[in-house]
Scaffold this motif. Structure first.
Motif, mmCIF file in Angstrom:
data_model
loop_
_atom_site.group_PDB
_atom_site.id
_atom_site.type_symbol
_atom_site.label_atom_id
_atom_site.label_comp_id
_atom_site.label_asym_id
_atom_site.label_seq_id
_atom_site.Cartn_x
_atom_site.Cartn_y
_atom_site.Cartn_z
ATOM 1 N N HIS A 17 0.831 -1.200 0.000
ATOM 2 C CA HIS A 17 0.000 0.000 0.000
ATOM 3 C C HIS A 17 0.870 1.257 0.000
ATOM 4 O O HIS A 17 0.668 2.170 -0.806
ATOM 5 C CB HIS A 17 -0.933 -0.029 1.220
ATOM 6 N N ALA A 18 1.855 1.323 0.892
ATOM 7 C CA ALA A 18 2.720 2.501 0.983
ATOM 8 C C ALA A 18 3.518 2.703 -0.298
ATOM 9 O O ALA A 18 3.665 3.839 -0.768
ATOM 10 C CB ALA A 18 3.657 2.367 2.183
ATOM 11 N N ASN A 19 4.025 1.623 -0.884
ATOM 12 C CA ASN A 19 4.782 1.750 -2.135
ATOM 13 C C ASN A 19 3.908 2.278 -3.265
ATOM 14 O O ASN A 19 4.358 3.105 -4.069
ATOM 15 C CB ASN A 19 5.425 0.416 -2.517
ATOM 16 N N ARG A 20 2.664 1.827 -3.337
ATOM 17 C CA ARG A 20 1.726 2.323 -4.355
ATOM 18 C C ARG A 20 1.464 3.816 -4.124
ATOM 19 O O ARG A 20 1.455 4.618 -5.062
ATOM 20 C CB ARG A 20 0.428 1.500 -4.269
ATOM 21 N N TYR A 21 1.264 4.180 -2.880
ATOM 22 C CA TYR A 21 1.011 5.572 -2.493
ATOM 23 C C TYR A 21 2.202 6.439 -2.910
ATOM 24 O O TYR A 21 2.042 7.474 -3.578
ATOM 25 C CB TYR A 21 0.832 5.629 -0.978
ATOM 26 N N LEU A 22 3.400 6.016 -2.522
ATOM 27 C CA LEU A 22 4.608 6.795 -2.803
ATOM 28 C C LEU A 22 4.908 6.879 -4.297
ATOM 29 O O LEU A 22 5.213 7.965 -4.809
ATOM 30 C CB LEU A 22 5.808 6.182 -2.075
ATOM 31 N N GLY A 25 2.747 9.315 -6.157
ATOM 32 C CA GLY A 25 2.711 10.684 -5.662
ATOM 33 C C GLY A 25 1.461 10.973 -4.854
ATOM 34 O O GLY A 25 1.137 12.119 -4.586
ATOM 35 N N GLY A 26 0.745 9.920 -4.484
ATOM 36 C CA GLY A 26 -0.456 10.083 -3.671
ATOM 37 C C GLY A 26 -1.761 9.973 -4.434
ATOM 38 O O GLY A 26 -2.839 10.051 -3.850
ATOM 39 N N THR A 27 -1.679 9.782 -5.765
ATOM 40 C CA THR A 27 -2.926 9.655 -6.534
ATOM 41 C C THR A 27 -3.538 8.263 -6.387
ATOM 42 O O THR A 27 -4.736 8.090 -6.571
ATOM 43 C CB THR A 27 -2.694 9.955 -8.038
ATOM 44 N N ASP A 28 -2.708 7.260 -6.055
ATOM 45 C CA ASP A 28 -3.196 5.903 -5.823
ATOM 46 C C ASP A 28 -2.815 5.517 -4.401
ATOM 47 O O ASP A 28 -1.660 5.645 -4.012
ATOM 48 C CB ASP A 28 -2.566 4.921 -6.818
ATOM 49 N N VAL A 102 -1.269 13.497 2.582
ATOM 50 C CA VAL A 102 -2.677 13.129 2.427
ATOM 51 C C VAL A 102 -2.996 13.263 0.941
ATOM 52 O O VAL A 102 -3.062 14.376 0.434
ATOM 53 C CB VAL A 102 -3.598 14.032 3.268
ATOM 54 N N GLY A 103 -3.128 12.130 0.271
ATOM 55 C CA GLY A 103 -3.273 12.176 -1.179
ATOM 56 C C GLY A 103 -2.002 12.782 -1.759
ATOM 57 O O GLY A 103 -0.897 12.345 -1.454
#
Length: 149
Positions: A17-22, A25-28, A102-103
Motif C-alpha cells: 500500500h505505501a509503495n503504491r502511495y509513494l 505521488g499520492g494519486t493511488d 494526504v493524497g
C-alpha cells in the motif's frame, strides 16, 4: 536530513500500500479498499505519516487510516489491539514534529495525543471510517491513543 524510508517490520499489505502511495505521488493509495471477514468491503482514507525514530534518528514512513476534524487530521495508534503501542506512536512521544502526506498534499505537523472529551469524540469518529477499531479496543487493556496532527 536523511531520506525517509518505510518503517521496518510493516506487514506485506502495508508495504504494498505505501509503495503504491509513494510511487503514484499520492494519486493511488489515498483511498484504501479491503474486504474484511464479517464486515464486507470497507474503503477508508489513508495518509502517510513520517516520524523520526526515537532511537535511530532516522525518518520512517507509516501508512495509516485517518479522519478529519475541521482542518486537522487524526490517526489511531491501535496496532490491531496489540498490548503495546505502535512504534510510530512511541516515536512521536519522543519527537512530535512529523510530516504528513494526504493524497498528493504534503505538510509538516505537530502530533499530540487527544485526551478527555476530545479523545472520546474523535474515537467515535474513527469508528465511522474504520469500524474494526472497536474490536481492537476489546483485545487490549491499554487505552488506544487518538493522535491529532
Amino acid at each position: 536530513m536523511t531520506e525517509a524510508k518505510l518503517a521496518p517490520n510493516l506487514p506485506d499489505w502495508m508495504v504494498q500500500h505505501a509503495n503504491r502511495y509513494l510511487s503514484s505521488g499520492g494519486t493511488d493509495g489515498h483511498m484504501y479498499k479491503t474486504t474484511l471477514p464479517g464486515r464486507g468491503e470497507i474503503t477508508t482514507p489513508a495518509l502517510l505519516l513520517t516520524t523520526t525514530g526515537r532511537k535511530s534518528g532516522e525518518k520512517f514512513i507509516f501508512p495509516l487510516y485517518y479522519g478529519k476534524d475541521g482542518d486537522t487530521y487524526f490517526v489511531v495508534a491501535s496496532k490491531g489491539g496489540a498490548p503495546e503501542h505502535p512504534g510510530w506512536y512511541r516515536n512521536i512521544l519522543a519527537n512530535p514534529d512529523v510530516e504528513v502526506q494526504v493524497g498528493t498534499k504534503k505538510l509538516k505537523a505537530r502530533a499530540r495525543t487527544a485526551t478527555g472529551e476530545e479523545r472520546a469524540r474523535l474515537w467515535k469518529k474513527s469508528l465511522e471510517f474504520w469500524p474494526p477499531y472497536a474490536d481492537y479496543a476489546l483485545k487490549t487493556e491499554r487505552e488506544i491513543p487518538v493522535v491529532v496532527l
